[in-house]
Motif scaffolding. Structure first.
Motif, PDB file in Angstrom:
ATOM      1  N   ALA A   1       2.287  28.243  37.928  1.00 13.20           N
ATOM      2  CA  ALA A   1       2.841  28.617  36.618  1.00 13.20           C
ATOM      3  C   ALA A   1       1.789  29.054  35.611  1.00 13.20           C
ATOM      4  O   ALA A   1       1.884  28.746  34.425  1.00 13.20           O
ATOM      5  CB  ALA A   1       3.670  27.459  36.050  1.00 13.20           C
TER       6      ALA A   1
ATOM      7  N   LYS B   1       7.675  30.783  35.587  1.00 11.91           N
ATOM      8  CA  LYS B   1       7.636  29.355  35.255  1.00 11.91           C
ATOM      9  C   LYS B   1       9.031  28.767  35.307  1.00 11.91           C
ATOM     10  O   LYS B   1      10.005  29.467  35.048  1.00 11.91           O
ATOM     11  CB  LYS B   1       7.157  29.158  33.809  1.00 11.91           C
ATOM     12  CG  LYS B   1       5.701  29.376  33.550  1.00 11.91           C
ATOM     13  CD  LYS B   1       5.437  29.014  32.082  1.00 11.91           C
ATOM     14  CE  LYS B   1       4.022  29.223  31.625  1.00 11.91           C
ATOM     15  NZ  LYS B   1       3.423  30.495  31.729  1.00 11.91           N
TER      16      LYS B   1
ATOM     17  N   GLN C   1       5.112  23.367  37.936  1.00 13.48           N
ATOM     18  CA  GLN C   1       5.711  24.702  37.972  1.00 13.48           C
ATOM     19  C   GLN C   1       6.197  25.156  36.604  1.00 13.48           C
ATOM     20  O   GLN C   1       6.936  26.139  36.503  1.00 13.48           O
ATOM     21  CB  GLN C   1       6.863  24.736  38.981  1.00 13.48           C
ATOM     22  CG  GLN C   1       6.400  24.468  40.411  1.00 13.48           C
ATOM     23  CD  GLN C   1       7.460  24.818  41.425  1.00 13.48           C
ATOM     24  OE1 GLN C   1       8.467  24.128  41.529  1.00 13.48           O
ATOM     25  NE2 GLN C   1       7.252  25.904  42.159  1.00 13.48           N
ATOM     26  N   GLY C   2       5.722  24.462  35.590  1.00 13.76           N
ATOM     27  CA  GLY C   2       6.133  24.774  34.220  1.00 13.76           C
ATOM     28  C   GLY C   2       6.473  23.459  33.527  1.00 13.76           C
ATOM     29  O   GLY C   2       6.996  22.554  34.188  1.00 13.76           O
TER      30      GLY C   2
END
Ligand code: SF4
Lengths: 208, 481
Positions: B413, B418, B437-438
């Motif tokens: 990300a 994201k 991943q965000g």
């Protein structure tokens, strides 16, 4: 050239999290900052701050009792995951000088040595004892690297430190300089004997 | 004298000097660098007026930060752009080959190394990235390193290391339908724990590994780092030689023969000695799904989300509670009842051609579930082009996936891909850490087949029950349509 260190003194905080990965120590968005300095404020970013940017009172290092701690007494497998050295830089920039834990991620450990952030491995019982003390009172530790001892009020613990790591802390060498000066010839000899197929040569393109 | 393992053979060949305390100066045959971990290493060289000792053994690629959308558009993220520019400048100033954003060979560093023939058996390889272990699948001894170590390698082409211990993980038995390398490695990590491999080089062996393709072996080696291992390695065999033959940087002609002769000496001797050997019988292995915030927090697809009350160790119980809270999951829920919002197929774990083919096996004649956002990010531009030539991209696009350009993307990300806070993702990447991943994103690690099936059903399903086309059939289908 780094200067060496022998004695580390400071307040210890119980940091009872296990498997702390380097993504938590410094989230990836801050890896874009190309500096070792000034990134301490992003250390443990998502644990330290709430979404609105205010301090998260539940995070141990936000507790006024521990906000000036320079030693973390952590759970097992501290620093696993990503190889980002930024995690070590962030901890150092935040004022952390030493981390005590039952075990560390391998790459994190190596990175710490290179930056003279001391990582001490202790058996789990000893770590827990120190954590308990740090929870109950204000725990100040004095760590002597040369003698590999941790002094706490009323006692002392020994720890193991690799000879090379110890020297590194005591002398604070420029490793590249040392390697080139003392082993430069040997590297050259090695290279002279390398088979040529090891060296990549782009001879053919677009084979897809 | 006892035999040697593949790791020991390569190690011995690369010792430049060994000190009495065991600290060893090891020669580095290949140094791969990317834009995120390298800038300060190059800066360090500049400050001291040093050069890169072997630009011919050093390669750079931009992968972590790069946009995966239209490459002709300017990069909007200023900090990313600065980092990408820094690598371009460093490569230019120090005379290093760079695969930049517009190179047909750009891609994730651990995907392009093997596919370009930069990674070959029997070499030592380092990269400022933990998943460097991936390259071990070709029989290379590959270590992830930090930035300071990277600077040392740039200046000296060597690295100081203490010889790690070795551990053999034998994978035996016969895999069930649609169970893959990803499920195996999650199972291994689940069993040995996030610290189980600390201080060790993991060698994978056994019948399952022998039968496995090279790309699946990369998945196994890639995630060994999530078990704390220093790296992973597999004895090279004919499949590996075939994989790299005729790649741009592989040895050619005479040198190929010389190389082969060396490579064939590398496989572990039958009487090699290991500090630890673990055997896994995989006949009953079911597809695995992570439920928590580290890759050891994994369950089988027929299992339920664990209950913190079942853990005796207080630290563990707390960790489980914390993970459940973060993941927004209730103990006792069947993982098959958990719905997903996003599906990500890509990363250095599962962003190769085989992975895309596997996902396509599920997606043929299917559409993603309503409300699911799905993206496929090929591990490299070469993977992307090959997939397009085969017509695979159409299967993804028709199913409702976004078909993107190569990069790390939603694995880390750092670009525009994201998760939004609270979104739940079935991801083929390797880390389900909090916020990975965000910010606020929730990651479940799965295989490409499981991820594709999650996209279609909007939740996790037991893909053993699915009667999928074979890889050959799907390629045949893609060609026809
Ligand atoms: S795909 Fe993910 S794990 Fe692999 S190199 Fe990129 S960021 Fe790292």
């Amino acid at each position: 050239m780094q200067r060496g260190v022998n004695v580390i003194e400071g307040k210890a905080a119980p940091f009872k999290y296990e498997n702390v990965d380097t993504d938590q120590i410094i989230p990836s968005e801050f890896l874009k900052i190309m500096s070792k300095r000034g990134i301490g404020r992003y250390c443990f970013y998502r644990w330290r701050y709430r979404e609105d940017g205010s301090l998260n009172p539940d995070f141990i290092l936000n507790n006024p009792k521990y906000s000036d701690a320079s030693i973390l007494i952590a759970g097992k497998n501290f620093g696993i995951g990503s190889s980002r050295e930024n995690a070590v830089w962030a901890l150092k920039d935040m004022g952390i000088k030493c981390i005590i834990a039952p075990s560390f991620g391998d790459i994190f450990y190596m990175n710490s040595v290179k930056n003279l952030l001391l990582c001490i491995k202790l058996p789990e019982e000893h770590v827990e004892k120190l954590q308990d003390m740090a929870e109950k009172t204000e725990l100040y530790l004095k760590i002597d690297i040369e003698n590999s001892t941790i002094n706490y009020p009323g006692g002392e613990m020994k720890f193991d430190l690799d000879q090379t790591v110890k020297e590194r802390f005591l002398k604070g060498l420029d490793e590249i300089e040392t390697t080139l000066t003392y082993y430069g010839e040997k590297i050259k000899e090695y290279e002279d004997k390398m088979p040529s197929f090891i060296i990549p040569k782009a001879r053919r393109f677009l084979p897809d | 004298m006892a035999g040697l393992s593949v790791f020991e053979k390569i190690w011995l060949r690369h010792v430049v000097y060994e000190r009495e305390d065991g600290e060893t100066l090891l020669y580095v045959d290949r140094h791969l660098t990317h834009e995120v971990t390298s800038p300060l290493a190059f800066e360090g060289l500049r400050e001291k007026g040093r050069k890169v000792r072997r630009p011919d053994l050093t390669f750079s690629v931009t992968d972590h930060n790069v946009p995966t959308g239209d490459r002709l558009k300017p990069i909007e993220d200023k900090l990313s752009l600065e980092q990408i520019k820094a690598l371009e400048k460093n490569a230019r100033d120090f005379g290093i080959t760079l695969f930049d954003l517009y190179s047909p060979y750009q891609g994730i560093v651990h995907v392009i190394g093997p596919e370009l023939g930069l990674t070959i058996p029997g070499i030592t390889l380092v990269c400022g990235d933990s998943h460097t272990s991936t390259h071990g699948a070709l029989g290379a001894l590959a270590f992830g390193i930090g930035t300071s170590e990277g600077e040392h390698v740039l200046a000296t082409q060597t690295i100081w290391l203490k010889k790690p211990k070795n551990m053999l993980i034998k994978l035996e038995g016969r895999l069930q339908n649609n169970v893959t390398a990803k499920d195996i490695v999650l199972w291994v990590i689940r069993n040995i724990g996030t610290g189980g491999g600390i201080g060790h080089v993991i060698e994978y062996g056994g019948k399952v590994v022998e039968e496995m393709g090279v790309e699946e072996r990369m998945t196994l080696c890639n995630m060994a780092i999530e078990a704390g291992a220093r790296t992973a390695i597999i004895s090279p065999d004919e499949k590996v030689y075939h994989y790299i033959k005729n790649t741009p940087y592989a040895p050619q002609e005479d040198e190929w023969e010389q190389a082969l002769e060396y490579w064939r000496t590398l496989p572990s001797d039958p009487d090699a000695v290991y500090h630890k050997t673990i055997t896994f019988e995989l006949d009953k292995l079911e597809p695995q799904v992570t439920w928590g915030t580290n890759p050891a927090m994994t369950i089988g697809v027929t299992e339920e989300i664990p209950d913190p009350r079942d853990y005796d160790d207080p630290a563990e119980r707390q960790a489980v509670e914390r993970a459940l809270k973060y993941m927004g999951l209730e103990p006792g829920t069947k993982i098959r009842d958990v719905k997903v919002d996003v599906v990500f197929i890509g990363s250095c774990t599962n962003g190769r051609l085989t992975d895309l083919i596997d996902a396509a096996r599920v997606l043929v004649n299917n559409k993603i579930a309503h409300g699911v956002r799905a993206l496929v990010v090929p591990g490299s531009q070469l993977v992307k082009r090959r997939a397009e030539r085969m017509g695979l991209h159409r299967i993804f696009i028709e199913a409702g996936f976004e078909w993107k350009n190569a990069g790390c993307s939603m694995c880390i990300a750092m670009n525009e891909d994201k998760l939004r806070p609270g979104e739940r993702c079935a991801s083929t990447s390797n880390r389900n850490f909090e916020n990975r991943q965000g910010p606020g994103g929730r990651t479940h690690l799965v295989s490409p087949i499981m991820a594709a099936a999650a996209a279609v059903y909007g939740r996790f399903v037991d893909v053993r029950e699915s009667d999928l086309m074979s890889r050959e059939e799907v390629l045949e289908y893609a060609k026809r349509s």
